[in-house]
Design an enzyme around this catalytic site. Sequence first.
Site, PDB file in Angstrom:
ATOM      1  N   ASN A   9       0.882  -1.171   0.000  1.00 56.10           N
ATOM      2  CA  ASN A   9       0.000   0.000   0.000  1.00 56.10           C
ATOM      3  C   ASN A   9       0.918   1.218   0.000  1.00 56.10           C
ATOM      4  OD1 ASN A   9      -1.748   2.082   0.451  1.00 56.10           O
ATOM      5  ND2 ASN A   9      -2.363   1.452   2.519  1.00 56.10           N
ATOM      6  N   LYS A  11       0.185   4.220  -0.168  1.00 54.53           N
ATOM      7  CA  LYS A  11      -0.422   5.418   0.435  1.00 54.53           C
ATOM      8  C   LYS A  11      -0.175   6.612  -0.499  1.00 54.53           C
ATOM      9  CE  LYS A  11      -0.062   3.181   4.852  1.00 54.53           C
ATOM     10  NZ  LYS A  11      -0.012   3.270   6.300  1.00 54.53           N
ATOM     11  N   HIS A  95      -9.457   1.453   4.884  1.00 48.18           N
ATOM     12  CA  HIS A  95      -8.179   1.600   5.587  1.00 48.18           C
ATOM     13  C   HIS A  95      -8.394   2.525   6.789  1.00 48.18           C
ATOM     14  CE1 HIS A  95      -4.055   2.613   6.520  1.00 48.18           C
ATOM     15  NE2 HIS A  95      -3.706   1.520   5.846  1.00 48.18           N
ATOM     16  N   GLU A  97      -6.744   4.847   7.887  1.00 52.49           N
ATOM     17  CA  GLU A  97      -6.488   6.272   7.623  1.00 52.49           C
ATOM     18  C   GLU A  97      -7.712   6.923   6.984  1.00 52.49           C
ATOM     19  OE1 GLU A  97      -2.808   5.587   5.552  1.00 52.49           O
ATOM     20  OE2 GLU A  97      -1.905   4.941   7.446  1.00 52.49           O
ATOM     21  N   GLU A 167      -5.342  -4.696  10.485  1.00 50.53           N
ATOM     22  CA  GLU A 167      -4.306  -3.691  10.675  1.00 50.53           C
ATOM     23  C   GLU A 167      -4.551  -2.958  11.988  1.00 50.53           C
ATOM     24  OE1 GLU A 167      -2.429  -2.585   6.594  1.00 50.53           O
ATOM     25  OE2 GLU A 167      -3.949  -1.125   7.118  1.00 50.53           O
ATOM     26  N   GLY A 173       2.769   2.309  10.794  1.00 49.93           N
ATOM     27  CA  GLY A 173       3.750   3.379  10.644  1.00 49.93           C
ATOM     28  C   GLY A 173       4.460   3.748  11.942  1.00 49.93           C
ATOM     29  N   SER A 212       3.557  -2.165  10.252  1.00 47.54           N
ATOM     30  CA  SER A 212       5.013  -2.266  10.450  1.00 47.54           C
ATOM     31  C   SER A 212       5.561  -3.643  10.102  1.00 47.54           C
ATOM     32  CB  SER A 212       5.402  -1.857  11.881  1.00 47.54           C
ATOM     33  OG  SER A 212       5.039  -0.512  12.127  1.00 47.54           O
TER      34      SER A 212
HETATM   35  P1  13P Z   1       3.165   0.358   7.613  1.00 44.90           P
HETATM   36  O1  13P Z   1       3.654  -0.933   7.015  1.00 44.90           O
HETATM   37  O2  13P Z   1       3.916   1.565   7.114  1.00 44.90           O
HETATM   38  O3  13P Z   1       3.050   0.285   9.101  1.00 44.90           O
HETATM   39  O4  13P Z   1       1.665   0.565   7.052  1.00 44.90           O
HETATM   40  C1  13P Z   1       0.760  -0.467   7.176  1.00 44.90           C
HETATM   41  C2  13P Z   1      -0.457  -0.092   6.435  1.00 44.90           C
HETATM   42  O5  13P Z   1      -1.191   0.792   6.813  1.00 44.90           O
HETATM   43  C3  13P Z   1      -0.725  -0.812   5.172  1.00 44.90           C
HETATM   44  O6  13P Z   1      -1.993  -0.528   4.702  1.00 44.90           O
END
Ligand code: 13P
Length: 249
Positions: A9, A11, A95, A97, A167, A173, A212
């Site tokens: 992803n 982002k 997601h 976010e 997640e 992150g 992560s």
């Molecule tokens: P990270 O791997 O940067 O923690 O992000 C995970 C994520 O949100 C994947 O959709």
Amino acid sequence: MRRTLIAGNWKMNGSFAANHTLLTEIIAGLPADNAVETLVCAPAPYLAQCAEILGKSTVAWGAQDVSAHAKGAFTGEVSASMLADSGCKYVIVGHSERRAYHAESSELVAQKALKALSENIIPVVCVGETLEQRESGETSAIVAAQLQAVMDVLTAEQMGSIVVAYEPVWAIGTGKTATPQMAQDVHAFLRSQLAIKSAEAANAVRILYGGSMKPENAKELLAMEDIDGGLIGGAALKAADFLAIISAC
Ligand code: 13P
């Protein structure tokens, strides 16, 4: 057997130049006998570039969101049919976010999943709890409710074709990862929830872990019975790390 899926992803990262380097390095670095399904979820303006570069490779591409509407006066939105036109095989929906910064409800996420399926795009439905919710013992209730909203609108057959991504918000992150056992416990619970709708779906649905995941911890996480792959943020932006996670499968 569920085929392992490793999904990046990106982002809101990338540029034509950076994507070109990343994608060509991924293609070049994949083992010839790669049994792992590999996917990158890029920002919408780069889906055509993914199609061009990945078109003849085994790497699939997908989007990070889709409109709950089919077409029309919805400025800024991208429809499922547009994603299908762009060759997307998958789309991430719900997601954390988007839930947090765009106030997406589980009901809206469910409508997005439906729209994706109507264009034969596989929705990757994300669920996960915040640190506060985990600490107050609400993890199961939160992820169950997020999944239930999708189960409420999809048929049992449709449920069998989706992908779920667990997640934990506190692991995204942050460099903090759920331990393999912590993740496995939630994955097994999610599978038991899927089984209420359909035993076949529960058996077929791949449940990815995200938060992560990196080369150093991927192997242990992916070895767990109910962890069928990964949804990878930061480490998906570096070809070497993404490829190392694929080879950890
Ligand atoms: P990270 O791997 O940067 O923690 O992000 C995970 C994520 O949100 C994947 O959709």
